[in-house]
Design an enzyme around this catalytic site. Structure first.
Site, PDB file in Angstrom:
ATOM      1  N   ARG A   1     -36.212   6.119  18.966  1.00 23.92           N
ATOM      2  CA  ARG A   1     -35.439   7.227  18.410  1.00 23.92           C
ATOM      3  C   ARG A   1     -34.789   8.101  19.487  1.00 23.92           C
ATOM      4  O   ARG A   1     -33.636   8.488  19.384  1.00 23.92           O
ATOM      5  CB  ARG A   1     -36.396   8.116  17.591  1.00 23.92           C
ATOM      6  CG  ARG A   1     -35.733   9.247  16.823  1.00 23.92           C
ATOM      7  CD  ARG A   1     -36.804  10.176  16.250  1.00 23.92           C
ATOM      8  NE  ARG A   1     -37.886   9.474  15.623  1.00 23.92           N
ATOM      9  CZ  ARG A   1     -37.879   9.048  14.363  1.00 23.92           C
ATOM     10  NH1 ARG A   1     -36.853   9.298  13.585  1.00 23.92           N
ATOM     11  NH2 ARG A   1     -38.921   8.409  13.872  1.00 23.92           N
TER      12      ARG A   1
ATOM     13  N   CYS B   1     -29.283   4.224  -7.786  1.00 25.11           N
ATOM     14  CA  CYS B   1     -29.925   4.527  -9.062  1.00 25.11           C
ATOM     15  C   CYS B   1     -31.399   4.891  -8.895  1.00 25.11           C
ATOM     16  O   CYS B   1     -32.290   4.177  -9.374  1.00 25.11           O
ATOM     17  CB  CYS B   1     -29.749   3.358 -10.018  1.00 25.11           C
ATOM     18  SG  CYS B   1     -28.023   3.183 -10.437  1.00 25.11           S
ATOM     19  N   GLU B   2     -31.628   5.954  -8.178  1.00 24.10           N
ATOM     20  CA  GLU B   2     -32.953   6.519  -7.991  1.00 24.10           C
ATOM     21  C   GLU B   2     -32.756   8.025  -7.946  1.00 24.10           C
ATOM     22  O   GLU B   2     -31.902   8.513  -7.180  1.00 24.10           O
ATOM     23  CB  GLU B   2     -33.531   6.115  -6.621  1.00 24.10           C
ATOM     24  CG  GLU B   2     -33.965   4.695  -6.488  1.00 24.10           C
ATOM     25  CD  GLU B   2     -35.288   4.408  -7.149  1.00 24.10           C
ATOM     26  OE1 GLU B   2     -36.257   5.127  -6.905  1.00 24.10           O
ATOM     27  OE2 GLU B   2     -35.324   3.442  -7.945  1.00 24.10           O
TER      28      GLU B   2
ATOM     29  N   TYR C   1     -39.869   9.422   3.816  1.00 24.65           N
ATOM     30  CA  TYR C   1     -40.748  10.456   4.358  1.00 24.65           C
ATOM     31  C   TYR C   1     -40.095  11.825   4.515  1.00 24.65           C
ATOM     32  O   TYR C   1     -40.329  12.525   5.487  1.00 24.65           O
ATOM     33  CB  TYR C   1     -41.469  10.027   5.642  1.00 24.65           C
ATOM     34  CG  TYR C   1     -40.821   9.002   6.531  1.00 24.65           C
ATOM     35  CD1 TYR C   1     -41.425   7.760   6.725  1.00 24.65           C
ATOM     36  CD2 TYR C   1     -39.647   9.278   7.228  1.00 24.65           C
ATOM     37  CE1 TYR C   1     -40.853   6.820   7.565  1.00 24.65           C
ATOM     38  CE2 TYR C   1     -39.078   8.338   8.063  1.00 24.65           C
ATOM     39  CZ  TYR C   1     -39.694   7.110   8.226  1.00 24.65           C
ATOM     40  OH  TYR C   1     -39.129   6.188   9.062  1.00 24.65           O
TER      41      TYR C   1
ATOM     42  N   TYR D   1     -33.534   4.238  12.884  1.00 21.44           N
ATOM     43  CA  TYR D   1     -34.302   3.936  11.669  1.00 21.44           C
ATOM     44  C   TYR D   1     -33.499   4.189  10.402  1.00 21.44           C
ATOM     45  O   TYR D   1     -34.052   4.545   9.378  1.00 21.44           O
ATOM     46  CB  TYR D   1     -35.615   4.731  11.648  1.00 21.44           C
ATOM     47  CG  TYR D   1     -36.473   4.460  12.860  1.00 21.44           C
ATOM     48  CD1 TYR D   1     -37.130   3.253  13.009  1.00 21.44           C
ATOM     49  CD2 TYR D   1     -36.583   5.399  13.876  1.00 21.44           C
ATOM     50  CE1 TYR D   1     -37.892   2.981  14.129  1.00 21.44           C
ATOM     51  CE2 TYR D   1     -37.344   5.142  15.017  1.00 21.44           C
ATOM     52  CZ  TYR D   1     -37.992   3.932  15.129  1.00 21.44           C
ATOM     53  OH  TYR D   1     -38.744   3.667  16.241  1.00 21.44           O
TER      54      TYR D   1
ATOM     55  N   ARG E   1     -34.693   7.139   4.921  1.00 19.57           N
ATOM     56  CA  ARG E   1     -35.653   8.071   5.529  1.00 19.57           C
ATOM     57  C   ARG E   1     -35.954   9.310   4.678  1.00 19.57           C
ATOM     58  O   ARG E   1     -37.109   9.701   4.563  1.00 19.57           O
ATOM     59  CB  ARG E   1     -35.205   8.473   6.945  1.00 19.57           C
ATOM     60  CG  ARG E   1     -35.158   7.275   7.912  1.00 19.57           C
ATOM     61  CD  ARG E   1     -34.856   7.703   9.345  1.00 19.57           C
ATOM     62  NE  ARG E   1     -35.886   8.528   9.903  1.00 19.57           N
ATOM     63  CZ  ARG E   1     -35.789   9.827  10.094  1.00 19.57           C
ATOM     64  NH1 ARG E   1     -34.679  10.474   9.825  1.00 19.57           N
ATOM     65  NH2 ARG E   1     -36.797  10.508  10.584  1.00 19.57           N
TER      66      ARG E   1
ATOM     67  N   GLU F   1     -41.642   3.911  26.031  1.00 18.72           N
ATOM     68  CA  GLU F   1     -41.087   3.001  25.028  1.00 18.72           C
ATOM     69  C   GLU F   1     -40.390   3.750  23.882  1.00 18.72           C
ATOM     70  O   GLU F   1     -40.752   3.593  22.722  1.00 18.72           O
ATOM     71  CB  GLU F   1     -42.278   2.240  24.454  1.00 18.72           C
ATOM     72  CG  GLU F   1     -42.086   0.787  24.237  1.00 18.72           C
ATOM     73  CD  GLU F   1     -43.410   0.169  23.810  1.00 18.72           C
ATOM     74  OE1 GLU F   1     -43.795  -0.800  24.464  1.00 18.72           O
ATOM     75  OE2 GLU F   1     -44.060   0.657  22.872  1.00 18.72           O
ATOM     76  N   PRO F   2     -39.408   4.557  24.202  1.00 22.46           N
ATOM     77  CA  PRO F   2     -38.761   5.314  23.126  1.00 22.46           C
ATOM     78  C   PRO F   2     -37.760   4.471  22.354  1.00 22.46           C
ATOM     79  O   PRO F   2     -37.084   3.609  22.920  1.00 22.46           O
ATOM     80  CB  PRO F   2     -38.025   6.419  23.878  1.00 22.46           C
ATOM     81  CG  PRO F   2     -37.730   5.814  25.214  1.00 22.46           C
ATOM     82  CD  PRO F   2     -38.822   4.830  25.516  1.00 22.46           C
TER      83      PRO F   2
ATOM     84  N   GLY G   1     -42.229   7.705  20.718  1.00 20.73           N
ATOM     85  CA  GLY G   1     -42.621   8.654  19.687  1.00 20.73           C
ATOM     86  C   GLY G   1     -42.053  10.056  19.795  1.00 20.73           C
ATOM     87  O   GLY G   1     -42.084  10.814  18.830  1.00 20.73           O
TER      88      GLY G   1
HETATM   89  C1  LIG Z   1     -45.162   0.068  19.596  1.00 21.59           C
HETATM   90  C2  LIG Z   1     -44.046   1.027  19.427  1.00 21.59           C
HETATM   91  N1  LIG Z   1     -43.437   1.493  20.519  1.00 21.59           N
HETATM   92  C3  LIG Z   1     -42.393   2.346  20.422  1.00 21.59           C
HETATM   93  C4  LIG Z   1     -41.931   2.789  19.201  1.00 21.59           C
HETATM   94  C5  LIG Z   1     -40.779   3.724  19.174  1.00 21.59           C
HETATM   95  O1  LIG Z   1     -41.057   4.928  18.555  1.00 21.59           O
HETATM   96  P1  LIG Z   1     -39.957   6.067  18.584  1.00 21.59           P
HETATM   97  O2  LIG Z   1     -38.717   5.508  18.011  1.00 21.59           O
HETATM   98  O3  LIG Z   1     -40.529   7.156  17.761  1.00 21.59           O
HETATM   99  O4  LIG Z   1     -39.794   6.468  20.008  1.00 21.59           O
HETATM  100  C6  LIG Z   1     -42.554   2.337  18.038  1.00 21.59           C
HETATM  101  C7  LIG Z   1     -42.112   2.822  16.737  1.00 21.59           C
HETATM  102  O5  LIG Z   1     -42.727   2.739  15.737  1.00 21.59           O
HETATM  103  C8  LIG Z   1     -43.637   1.423  18.156  1.00 21.59           C
HETATM  104  O6  LIG Z   1     -44.266   0.967  17.074  1.00 21.59           O
END
Ligand SMILES: Cc1ncc(COP(=O)(O)O)c(C=O)c1O
Length: 436
Positions: free
Chosen positions: A297, A365-366, A338, A394, A334, A294-295, A252
């Site tokens: 992005r 076409c938006e 958002y 993403y 994206r 768990e990154p 995140g």
């Molecule tokens: C369970 C879980 N872990 C990790 C991530 C990775 O998030 P980010 O790409 O923001 O690090 C996500 C993204 O939605 C997720 O759902």
């Protein structure tokens, strides 16, 4: 607010030729655009290694226990890309049969794979059980029941984590908040569902609970919610009489997309998580868990660059100056989804030329197909090439065939080497045309 320069947004190997043409890994992008066409996406191998190494360093510095970096494949995944990541010795978080199969084919050990998702199919659960993945991350009581039946039917033992929803709202777009009390993800703590799942797993004949997990949201920069999440999950563990061997506060952490963005520094995130986990576990006399971050992005966003060709320019009746590129909504949803912000730059340096404010739009076409509502660019005309940095996460993974657009080619760049990760789609070979 941190001082972000354009260099902080570009891949780390970005450089210009003496003639002012942008290169990544010493590959001239204008030449690649000519060879592969546009829109074109490139990934810089060096940036990905750099991101992983800086995370490893931060975790090694702040956390005394064992740890793992797990890449969230949803940010971008393809077979060649997965192979490159598997070579880095990191784990992978997958959420579909497609991602599971690619992870397997790419050479990830099942012991480095976690299966997430709020509505996993039978196929996905069975594949994960048979492959013996490190953890199936159970998202609901209903899923726990279903997985138990499958494990029993197949006579297969499985390891599970529980995805906990601690009721924490992080400061990001509401579409990417995932641990608040109205989230579709995870087992809520407050109403007792999380505790009930732990109770059901206590003496389970087929499933062993090895870890607790939460994921707070995506693209945020405050560390405090991680501390709060660790507190709530460890309190849950204490109240239910378990000691998690593995502990995952998700991913995140945000990255800057423009020069007004916030820092690239992972330290506040990693330090906060590491200190919180150590304090909470040490205080209770528990052995430190394996910490799994768990990154998605954070590992790949900056490594990616989208390259477009300029087409039409026009002035609207209200004076808005539009510049249109040959991609947009279909390869990057994206901004429309958002209001994600970006910047853009010409591939050819144009120092000294006056800039003007334009609205960079796509070809779809938006009316909402606006890549950048306001960006200052030098005069550009049909045929000129433009790059949008921080395009690695993403974008392609959420791409579509809207207006029957063919998905772009994707390259992995190293010095002296160009690997095609995805060939440009051929529209006429797709199911739209063939019916197959
Ligand atoms: C369970 C879980 N872990 C990790 C991530 C990775 O998030 P980010 O790409 O923001 O690090 C996500 C993204 O939605 C997720 O759902």
């Amino acid at each position: 607010m941190a001082d972000i320069s354009l260099n902080d947004l570009l891949p780390v190997s970005a450089c210009y030729t003496p003639e002012g043409s942008l290169t990544i890994a010493r590959q001239e992008l204008a030449k690649l655009a000519k060879q592969f066409g546009t829109p074109l996406y490139v990934y810089d191998g060096q940036t990905i290694r750099h991101q992983i190494a800086s995370l490893q360093e931060a975790i090694g510095h702040f956390y005394q226990g064992s740890s793992e970096i797990t890449y969230a494949a949803k940010a971008y995944f393809s077979l060649g890309f997965a192979r490159r990541l598997a070579d880095q010795g990191i784990g992978v978080d997958v959420v579909s049969l497609g991602e599971l199969k690619i992870a397997r084919q790419a050479g990830f050990s099942p012991l480095r794979v976690h299966l997430h998702g709020n509505n996993k199919s039978e196929d996905e659960l069975v594949t994960a059980l048979k492959w013996g993945v490190q953890a199936i991350v159970v998202d609901s009581l209903e899923e726990l029941g279903f997985l138990s039946q499958l494990a029993e039917k197949l006579q297969l033992k499985g390891r599970v984590w529980l995805r906990i929803t601690p009721g924490i709202t992080v400061d990001t777009h509401h579409y990417t908040q995932t641990a608040h009390s109205a989230s579709k993800f995870g087992l809520p703590v407050q109403d007792g569902q999380a505790a009930e799942a732990i109770r059901q797993l206590a003496h389970h004949p087929w499933l062993t609970m090895t870890g607790l997990h939460t994921h707070l949201g995506s693209q945020f920069f405050e560390a405090e919610p991680y501390r709060e999440a660790v507190a709530r999950l460890t309190e849950l563990a204490e109240n239910t009489g378990i000691i998690p061997q593995e502990f995952s506060p998700g991913g995140g952490w945000g990255v800057p997309y423009t020069q007004d963005g916030k820092s690239n520094d992972p330290q506040p995130w990693i330090e906060t998580v590491a200190v919180a986990v150590e304090q909470k576990f040490n205080r209770r006399g528990w052995p430190l868990p394996r910490l799994v971050v768990e990154p998605g992005r954070w590992i790949v966003a900056r490594a990616g660059l989208a390259i477009y060709t300029i087409g039409t320019s026009k002035t609207a009746n209200d004076g808005t100056q539009f510049l249109a590129v040959d991609g947009g909504l279909a390869d990057n949803v994206r901004p429309a989804l958002y209001q994600a912000q970006y910047t853009a730059l010409p591939l050819q340096k144009s120092e000294g030329k006056p800039v003007r404010k334009v609205t960079l739009v796509g070809k779809f076409c938006e009316t909402g197909d606006i890549l950048i509502p306001e960006v200052y660019l030098p005069p550009l005309q049909r045929g000129d090439l433009l790059a949008v940095p921080v395009a690695g996460a993403y974008q392609l993974s959420m791409s579509s065939n809207y207006n029957l657009a063919a998905r772009p080619a994707v390259l992995w760049l190293e010095e002296g080497q160009v690997e095609v990760l995805q060939a440009r789609e051929k529209a006429e070979e797709s199911a739209w045309w063939t019916g197959k």
